[in-house]
Design a protein around this motif. Structure first.
Motif, short mmCIF file in Angstrom:
data_model
loop_
_atom_site.label_atom_id
_atom_site.label_comp_id
_atom_site.label_asym_id
_atom_site.label_seq_id
_atom_site.Cartn_x
_atom_site.Cartn_y
_atom_site.Cartn_z
N GLN A 697 55.74 5.84 59.39
CA GLN A 697 54.65 5.02 58.85
C GLN A 697 55.16 4.06 57.78
O GLN A 697 54.73 2.91 57.70
CB GLN A 697 53.57 5.94 58.28
CG GLN A 697 52.81 6.71 59.35
CD GLN A 697 51.87 7.75 58.76
OE1 GLN A 697 52.07 8.20 57.64
NE2 GLN A 697 50.87 8.16 59.55
N ARG A 701 55.12 -0.12 57.77
CA ARG A 701 54.50 -0.94 56.72
C ARG A 701 55.48 -1.99 56.20
O ARG A 701 55.10 -3.12 55.96
CB ARG A 701 54.02 -0.05 55.57
CG ARG A 701 52.75 0.71 55.89
CD ARG A 701 52.11 1.25 54.61
NE ARG A 701 53.01 2.09 53.84
CZ ARG A 701 53.14 3.42 54.01
NH1 ARG A 701 52.41 4.02 54.94
NH2 ARG A 701 53.98 4.11 53.28
N ARG A 726 53.21 0.60 65.03
CA ARG A 726 52.00 1.37 64.75
C ARG A 726 52.26 2.83 65.05
O ARG A 726 52.96 3.15 66.03
CB ARG A 726 50.83 0.86 65.61
CG ARG A 726 49.49 1.49 65.29
CD ARG A 726 48.38 0.79 66.09
NE ARG A 726 48.56 1.01 67.52
CZ ARG A 726 48.08 2.08 68.17
NH1 ARG A 726 47.41 3.01 67.51
NH2 ARG A 726 48.26 2.20 69.46
#
Length: 757
Positions: A697, A701, A726
């Motif tokens: 994750q 980002r 994603r």
């Protein structure tokens, strides 16, 4: 650093273009895709792969391999490029050495450690001659001297040489010592220079002697200059003219074979081939020799104009399978000459079989049958093209002496020298000449186009070489018809209907007789149409004998009519029908008169026609309206099996595919060597799922690439460098930098994650 590590590092330092070139030359290295340079290096050093890669090498690269191997075998340091050039300066130019070293490096058969040249270990085993033979300066016996020495050789000595020629050049014996009895076979062979002494217990067969014994072209490995075959110039027009003449004969004979097989399909052997008797029957009916018949049936089968199966109508012979024409033969027969030639010539060029082997003996001493599986040779198409491409290197109209051509090809690929034995070269050129690909020993214009796979251009070139069709004939007083050239398609069909071919060549001679005229009348032509045919198209006066013969045959033809009842016979002349019923043939056919002008029979119509004609009568067929119809047999046809298995031929990867593979290899190498960054579950355990998810994750980002370990659905562990896009619903969507596409990974199959700097 170890040798393997140095080789791996050298491979890794190669450019992407060089790696692509390596995989083009050695495609086996890319299957399956190596995960790292270490894997690629290990594959490149495998003996089987090295020997396969060396098959295409020429004499000069092998001379370099031999020089490098001999130098290190004596305990010396690997040679530098300068030292190598100095060692070979009397045999090859410096530019030639540089080109050969580059070729070996492009194939990863040698590599560089600084200035030193190191060989991949297994490459020395690929030498096509005993190690050291190419470095010897002592002249070997010439081919003529070897042949003379072998002529009167005792049986025991010849058997010894044949054994070494077939199994390996070196042998151990107690008779190799200098004090061995001079009357023993080995000392006698050493004296005749047919063997070479290595030590007191070892002898070696010289390379040239082995080549003569195996029927191979003789070349000297010491000489590094390319052989120059003797050239024979021919006028280009003559070359194309001879080729065009052969094309005309080829098409005529192929049509004759289709006619023969259509009238009587040939039973297939249990193994699938065509028996000797059937081939002999076909050759006799087509008016050609058995060797040519074997070549033509192979061509027709390769072009799918004949096929094995069960034809329609079914033959009377008792067999499971037959060889018969396919429906494609009908359209082929109607096509123009050049268009009919193209599929035959292309089928021969790509044929993975040697038709010239028909009749040779197999291991069980049985003759090889036409269309048999044993004629298949995997490298036949490649070697056939190599022979023709050597001719294509010459200016148009130049013939190469076959013996010199064999030596040239053996010098270029010495590991394949057995593929270019004189027998192979002679038979390849014979087949090429029979197809009009070669004329007077030189490549024709159509043959050159055929080699480039531009079939339309080959057809155009042949059309230009073929003589213009003529629309006239010369009728002679002896009832022969001379066609002074190829006839137009319509005129040829009509002349072949009314006459039989007596001889062929630049001018075709036809013979007219009662049976041929009756055949034309059976086909529906009238006497007036026959008179008109010869009157319009004969450049010579039509002889009275032909006019009288046409009228006489036509007057008797059709007075007796036959139909189906099973069959019937009728005539407007009751006396003629009474004559038939009184003849012995009436009993044979069980004829029964039912009216003064009609009789019926239970015999099939074909049999009725045959028996009446054999008895001297001339019946004609009629339809329900009473009009004369052509009742000749149309010939059997067999459908092509749509799911017939085609010979497997691997498709080489394209340059674009190889570039993609190299990109993936670089990415895999980068992933395998990544040591910086934050690593999760590097031991492959499943104890830090939350940490792995958090790291993915984070990478999504901040748009950072990660190295992931992944186990796919087949249980195969792979490594990838990807850019997470994603994370969610148990799935990672990540951009693959190699393909530029987004790929999906199941989270629970990800075994490790590492951020890359």
């Amino acid at each position: 650093m170890s040798g393997q590590d140095s080789f791996t590092a050298w491979l890794g330092a190669r450019s992407d273009a060089q790696l692509v070139a390596l995989l083009e030359r050695r495609p086996d290295l890319a299957v399956p895709l190596p995960s790292s340079m270490a894997v690629l290096a290990a594959r490149a050093e495998q003996r089987a792969s090295v020997l396969r890669a060396a098959d295409d090498l020429g004499t000069v690269p092998f001379a370099i391999v031999e020089a490098l191997a001999l130098h290190t075998a004596g305990g010396g340091e690997p040679m530098t490029r300068t030292e190598l050039k100095r060692a070979l300066r009397t045999r090859a130019k410096a530019a030639t050495v540089d080109a050969a070293v580059t070729e070996l490096a492009d194939r990863a058969l040698l590599w560089f450690e600084g200035e030193r040249i190191r060989l991949v270990p297994a490459v020395a085993e690929a030498l096509p001659w005993p190690l050291g033979s190419g470095a010897e300066t002592t002249p070997a016996p010439s081919e003529s001297e070897i042949a003379a020495a072998l002529t009167d050789l005792p049986e025991a000595e010849r058997a010894l040489l044949d054994k070494l020629a077939g199994t390996g050049p070196r042998g151990r014996t107690r008779d190799a010592a200098p004090d061995a009895p001079a009357d023993r076979p080995v000392p006698r062979l050493l004296e005749a220079r047919l063997l070479r002494r290595i030590d007191d217990e070892t002898v070696e067969l010289p390379a040239a002697v082995g080549q003569v014994l195996r029927g191979e072209p003789v070349t000297d490995p010491y000489r590094l200059a390319e052989p120059e075959p003797r050239t024979i110039p021919h006028p280009l027009g003559e070359v194309d003219g001879v080729g065009a003449g052969e094309v005309g004969e080829l098409l005529r004979h192929c049509a004759a074979i289709l006619e023969v097989l259509g009238q009587l399909p040939a039973p297939a052997l249990r193994a699938g081939g065509l028996g000797v008797r059937e081939l002999r029957r076909i050759a006799k009916a087509a008016g050609i020799d058995e060797t040519r018949a074997g070549l033509l049936v192979e061509l027709l089968a390769a072009a799918k104009l004949i096929e094995k199966g069960f034809p329609d109508p079914p033959p009377e012979a008792d067999a499971d399978d037959f060889w018969a024409p396919t429906p494609a033969a009908d359209s082929w027969l109607e096509a123009p000459s050049a268009r009919r030639w193209v599929p035959l010539a292309h089928a021969w060029l790509e044929l993975d079989r040697y038709p010239w082997m028909i009749g040779l003996r197999d291991a069980a001493d049985k003759p090889l049958a036409a269309l048999a599986h044993e004629l298949r040779v995997p490298y036949a198409a490649r070697d056939r093209r190599i022979v023709l491409e050597a001719l294509a290197e010459q200016p148009p109209g130049i013939e190469l002496e076959p013996a010199g051509l064999a030596r040239l090809l053996a010098w270029r690929t010495p590991r394949r020298r057995r593929h270019f034995r004189r027998q192979v070269i002679d038979n390849t050129l014979y087949e090429a000449a029979a197809l009009g690909v070669v004329g007077r020993g030189a490549l024709t214009g159509a043959g050159r186009m055929l080699l480039t796979d531009t079939l339309a251009a080959a057809e155009t070139a042949l059309e230009a070489a073929l003589p213009e069709p003529v629309d006239h004939v010369l009728v002679q007083a002896d009832l022969t018809v001379v066609a002074p050239g190829p006839l137009t398609a319509d005129l040829q069909r009509r002349i072949e209907l009314v006459a039989e071919v007596e001889s062929s060549g630049a001018a075709t001679v036809y013979r007219i007789g009662e049976s041929t005229l009756r055949r034309a009348l059976d086909a529906g032509l009238t006497a007036a149409e026959l008179h008109n045919l010869f009157g319009r198209h004969s450049r010579t006066p039509v002889p009275q004998t032909l006019t009288y013969l046409i009228d006489d045959v036509a007057r008797r033809h059709g007075r007796l009519r036959a139909g189906m009842a099973q069959s019937f016979v009728r005539s407007e002349d009751p006396a003629l029908l009474a004559q038939v019923l009184a003849a012995p043939v009436a009993e044979t056919l069980a004829l029964r008169g039912i009216a003064p002008t009609v009789a019926i029979s239970q015999a099939p119509l074909g049999e009725l026609f045959e028996e009446l004609r054999r008895a001297g009568f001339a019946p004609a067929g009629e339809d329900s309206s009473g009009a004369i119809v052509d009742l000749r047999q149309r010939g059997a046809r067999i459908g092509v099996r749509p799911l017939a298995r085609q010979p497997y031929r691997p498709t080489p990867p394209t340059t674009d595919q190889l570039e993609l593979l190299v990109t993936e290899l670089r990415a895999g190498e980068r992933a395998a060597t990544a040591t910086s960054g934050q690593v999760v579950r590097s031991d492959g355990t499943r104890t830090s799922t939350a940490a792995a998810l958090a790291l993915l994750q984070l990478a999504a980002r901040v748009r950072r690439q990660v190295h992931i370990g992944y186990v796919d659905a087949k249980g195969t562990a792979i490594q990838r460098v990807v850019e997470p896009v994603r994370v969610g619903n148990g799935q990672l969507d990540a951009l693959d930098p190699v393909t530029g596409t987004v790929r999906q990974f199941t989270l629970h199959r990800i075994s490790s994650v590492a951020l890359l700097e």
